[in-house]
Every structure is written in C-alpha cells, then in structure tokens.
Design a protein around this motif. Structure first.
Motif, PDB file in Angstrom:
ATOM      1  N   ASN A 298       9.482   5.366  32.675  1.00 44.99           N
ATOM      2  CA  ASN A 298       8.536   5.892  33.825  1.00 44.99           C
ATOM      3  C   ASN A 298       7.327   6.459  33.187  1.00 44.99           C
ATOM      4  O   ASN A 298       6.178   6.148  33.888  1.00 44.99           O
ATOM      5  CB  ASN A 298       9.345   6.823  34.578  1.00 44.99           C
ATOM      6  CG  ASN A 298      10.501   6.468  35.644  1.00 44.99           C
ATOM      7  OD1 ASN A 298      10.524   4.960  35.795  1.00 44.99           O
ATOM      8  ND2 ASN A 298      11.453   7.200  35.705  1.00 44.99           N
ATOM      9  N   ALA A 299       7.412   7.211  32.182  1.00 44.60           N
ATOM     10  CA  ALA A 299       6.238   7.754  31.419  1.00 44.60           C
ATOM     11  C   ALA A 299       5.145   6.788  31.111  1.00 44.60           C
ATOM     12  O   ALA A 299       4.090   7.028  31.492  1.00 44.60           O
ATOM     13  CB  ALA A 299       6.411   8.502  30.341  1.00 44.60           C
ATOM     14  N   SER A 300       5.698   5.579  30.431  1.00 48.17           N
ATOM     15  CA  SER A 300       4.760   4.684  30.037  1.00 48.17           C
ATOM     16  C   SER A 300       4.168   3.905  31.047  1.00 48.17           C
ATOM     17  O   SER A 300       3.069   3.637  31.114  1.00 48.17           O
ATOM     18  CB  SER A 300       5.590   3.383  29.157  1.00 48.17           C
ATOM     19  OG  SER A 300       6.349   2.730  29.902  1.00 48.17           O
ATOM     20  N   LEU A 301       4.988   3.471  32.110  1.00 47.64           N
ATOM     21  CA  LEU A 301       4.257   3.129  33.405  1.00 47.64           C
ATOM     22  C   LEU A 301       3.244   3.841  34.260  1.00 47.64           C
ATOM     23  O   LEU A 301       2.471   3.276  34.558  1.00 47.64           O
ATOM     24  CB  LEU A 301       5.487   2.760  34.389  1.00 47.64           C
ATOM     25  CG  LEU A 301       6.591   1.627  34.198  1.00 47.64           C
ATOM     26  CD1 LEU A 301       7.501   1.650  35.091  1.00 47.64           C
ATOM     27  CD2 LEU A 301       5.603   0.127  34.140  1.00 47.64           C
TER      28      LEU A 301
ATOM     29  N   ARG B 189       4.857  -4.552  25.670  1.00 45.25           N
ATOM     30  CA  ARG B 189       4.299  -5.303  27.032  1.00 45.25           C
ATOM     31  C   ARG B 189       2.938  -4.702  27.242  1.00 45.25           C
ATOM     32  O   ARG B 189       2.697  -4.537  28.378  1.00 45.25           O
ATOM     33  CB  ARG B 189       5.185  -5.314  28.172  1.00 45.25           C
ATOM     34  CG  ARG B 189       6.711  -5.869  27.722  1.00 45.25           C
ATOM     35  CD  ARG B 189       7.517  -5.706  29.033  1.00 45.25           C
ATOM     36  NE  ARG B 189       7.226  -6.819  29.929  1.00 45.25           N
ATOM     37  CZ  ARG B 189       7.996  -7.009  30.988  1.00 45.25           C
ATOM     38  NH1 ARG B 189       9.211  -6.379  31.508  1.00 45.25           N
ATOM     39  NH2 ARG B 189       7.393  -8.217  31.733  1.00 45.25           N
ATOM     40  N   VAL B 190       2.021  -4.881  26.554  1.00 45.68           N
ATOM     41  CA  VAL B 190       0.795  -4.233  26.835  1.00 45.68           C
ATOM     42  C   VAL B 190       0.077  -5.046  27.964  1.00 45.68           C
ATOM     43  O   VAL B 190      -0.477  -4.388  28.552  1.00 45.68           O
ATOM     44  CB  VAL B 190      -0.256  -4.378  25.373  1.00 45.68           C
ATOM     45  CG1 VAL B 190      -1.579  -3.882  25.777  1.00 45.68           C
ATOM     46  CG2 VAL B 190       0.258  -3.382  24.380  1.00 45.68           C
ATOM     47  N   GLY B 191       0.235  -6.530  28.002  1.00 47.59           N
ATOM     48  CA  GLY B 191      -0.269  -7.195  28.738  1.00 47.59           C
ATOM     49  C   GLY B 191       0.306  -6.677  30.193  1.00 47.59           C
ATOM     50  O   GLY B 191      -0.539  -6.811  31.219  1.00 47.59           O
ATOM     51  N   ALA B 192       1.478  -6.419  30.452  1.00 49.09           N
ATOM     52  CA  ALA B 192       2.053  -6.307  31.537  1.00 49.09           C
ATOM     53  C   ALA B 192       1.500  -4.755  31.955  1.00 49.09           C
ATOM     54  O   ALA B 192       1.121  -4.593  33.407  1.00 49.09           O
ATOM     55  CB  ALA B 192       3.507  -5.772  31.505  1.00 49.09           C
ATOM     56  N   HIS B 193       1.369  -3.922  31.062  1.00 48.97           N
ATOM     57  CA  HIS B 193       0.854  -2.645  31.515  1.00 48.97           C
ATOM     58  C   HIS B 193      -0.877  -2.865  32.032  1.00 48.97           C
ATOM     59  O   HIS B 193      -1.224  -1.963  32.941  1.00 48.97           O
ATOM     60  CB  HIS B 193       0.878  -1.540  30.244  1.00 48.97           C
ATOM     61  CG  HIS B 193       2.219  -1.225  30.129  1.00 48.97           C
ATOM     62  ND1 HIS B 193       2.807  -0.143  31.025  1.00 48.97           N
ATOM     63  CD2 HIS B 193       2.904  -1.322  29.169  1.00 48.97           C
ATOM     64  CE1 HIS B 193       4.116   0.020  30.641  1.00 48.97           C
ATOM     65  NE2 HIS B 193       4.278  -0.342  29.563  1.00 48.97           N
TER      66      HIS B 193
END
Length: 318
Positions: free
Chosen positions: A188-191, A78-82
């Motif tokens: 959580n880490a990716s967010l 979900r690259v776009g979401a990030h």
C-alpha cells in the motif's frame, strides 16, 4: 457459544460506530479541503494548488514508512505500473481541481459519485471480474443519472465543467481499479508513494511557468489544504480497518450535504432540480452496487476513497 455472544456483539457495534465516525469525519475534512481549493483557485493556478496538495500529502506516507518494514515497503520491480497509475492520477487530480474551480462543489460531487459505476465496468476487462446482470443494470441506471445531470447539448453542466468532472471521475475510477490490480504484488505504501510522486513531479515542472507568490495567509491555506487531505485520507483508511466497506461506504454520500452547505454559505450556489434528480439516481445505483459487491465478500472500497491519500477530493473522497 451463548457465553461468547454478549462480548462479541458489543465489540462489533463499537467497531461499526468507530468506522462510521472515522469515515464520515474524513469525508467532512476532505470537503473542507475542496472548498479551500475552490477558494484559492480564484487567485492561483490549478497546478500550484495541486503541487501543494500532493507534496504535503506525501507526509502521511512518509509517516507510514516509520513503521516496519520501513523503506523496504517501497521496493518494486514494477516501475512502469506505478508510472501509469501516477499519470492516471494526474488526470484525475487536475480534472477535479479544475472542476471545483469552475462549477459548484455539489455539482462536481454529484458527478464524482459515478465512480462506483466506472469501477464496476472497468473491473471486467482489467481485473477479469464477473459482474452479474443486476449490477450491470445498476451501472446503466447510474450513467443515466449522470446524463440527467450533465445533459450534453441541453443546458446542463456538460459545457460548464461537467465534462471535465466526468473525465476526472473516470480517471479516478481507473486509478482505483489499478490499485486492486497492483496490490496483488505491491505494498500500500508503494502504491501511494509513487503515484503521489508522479503528481508532484508533473505539477512541479510547471511551477517556474505558472508560480504566483502567495500571501502569508494564502501560503498557510495551501499548507493546511495539504495536511487536511492527508488527515482525511488517513481517517478513511483507518475506517476500513475497523469496519467493513458495506457499513462505511454509504457515508461517502454525506459529501453531498457538505458540498451543498459550503457552496451555499460561501458562494451562494444551490444545485438545480436536475442535479438533485440525477445525483439521487447515481447515489441509489452506487449504494446498490456496494450492496451487491459486499454481499458475499468484503472487497476494497468500490469508490476507492481510502486507498490513496494523494486522491482528488471529498467527492469520490480523496
């Protein structure tokens, strides 16, 4: 049953006390960071301060990746979401930093306390949550408190940074709602990592155009500023691990005490009557929303403070 009560009750009290200490301590550290932001903004562009804050703020996230599952926690489809959340974070971060530069800390904090109201309102269309009549009334009362503080066209803070602080608060709230939405599939880490990376990138591309070479003393302050942001956010995140949101979130409003104290001691600022009245209404509304949200469940922080070590400030506590 009776034999277990003496052991369970003290543990609960100890956890609550530990959570409160961590959360209140994190808020204090972030308030110190905000005062440093305001101090440095007199000599350095906002983009440069944001760059140091966010880039050094990546350190706590990298430390998190030393624990299992390591780098696998950053895997995402979900690259776009990030990217979206990172861009929203850019608005919130730059907005709050600019507000700190042009208005008293306590005034910016008071407006930032409206975050729970924005989060409640946004959670309906974005998350599909159901908000009862009482919480909607609390939201409306809270926004009335904000209007009292900024008083558009009436000599309030609207033209003196209040509008930017309000926009930053709305962006911060949207970022936290997106955390709730994306945490269903993302770690959580990716967010934290990707949102911070976007902020670093946006601030970084401005460096060749706005860079001001800091003195050694100011370079140290810029580095410490980033470290304080990371430490404060980690403390607040840990508070949620040992205590429920309903116990620790009310201590977010201790930021008003530190904002008033630091603003008066360093710059001689003191909130006017309307800021006190409006902030009192906003805080009361926020506490009621927290109470209603945690009455039957323990959701993510209504203010979202501990969710993002790349967050803005100690106002909604970043």
């Amino acid at each position: 049953m009776n034999a277990q009560a003496p052991t369970r009750q003290p543990v609960a009290r100890q956890s609550a006390a530990q959570g409160i200490a961590l959360y209140a301590g994190g808020v204090f550290i972030l308030c110190i960071m905000d005062a440093m932001i305001k101090w440095l903004s007199a000599d350095y562009p906002i983009a440069q301060i944001v760059f140091f804050r966010a880039s050094i703020g990546l350190v706590p996230t990298l430390v998190m990746l030393l624990r299992p599952p390591g780098l696998q926690a950053l895997r995402t489809q979900r690259v776009g979401a990030h990217l979206l959340r990172g861009l929203v974070g850019v608005i919130g971060t730059f907005g709050f930093f600019w507000a700190f530069a042009v208005m008293p800390l306590a005034d910016a904090y008071a407006i930032g306390f409206a975050a729970p109201m924005f989060i409640t309102a946004m959670s309906v269309p974005i998350l599909g949550e159901k908000v009862g009549t009482r919480r909607w009334l609390a939201v409306l009362v809270g926004f009335a408190g904000v209007l009292i503080m900024i008083r558009p066209g009436g000599g309030g803070t609207f033209g003196g940074g209040g509008a930017i602080a309000l926009l930053a608060t709305a962006a911060y709230a949207l970022s936290m709602v997106l955390v709730r939405l994306y945490s269903r599939t993302e770690s959580n880490a990716s967010l934290i990592f990707y949102a911070t990376l976007v902020i670093v990138a946006v601030a970084g591309v401005q460096m060749p155009f706005v860079w001001v070479t800091p003195t050694w003393a100011d370079a140290g302050l810029l580095a410490v500023l980033g470290l304080l942001g990371g430490i404060g956010a980690i403390m607040m995140a840990q508070a949620y691990r040992v205590a429920t949101p309903s116990i620790v979130v009310p201590f977010e409003y201790t930021g008003m005490i530190w904002g008033v104290g630091l603003g008066f001691l360093i710059w001689g600022d003191m909130p006017d009557l309307w800021i006190w009245v409006g902030s009192g209404i906003v805080i009361a509304s926020g506490l009621y929303i927290v109470h209603r949200e945690t009455r039957h469940k323990a959701p993510a922080s209504p203010a979202g403070a501990a969710a993002d070590p790349a967050g803005e400030s100690g106002a909604p506590a970043s």
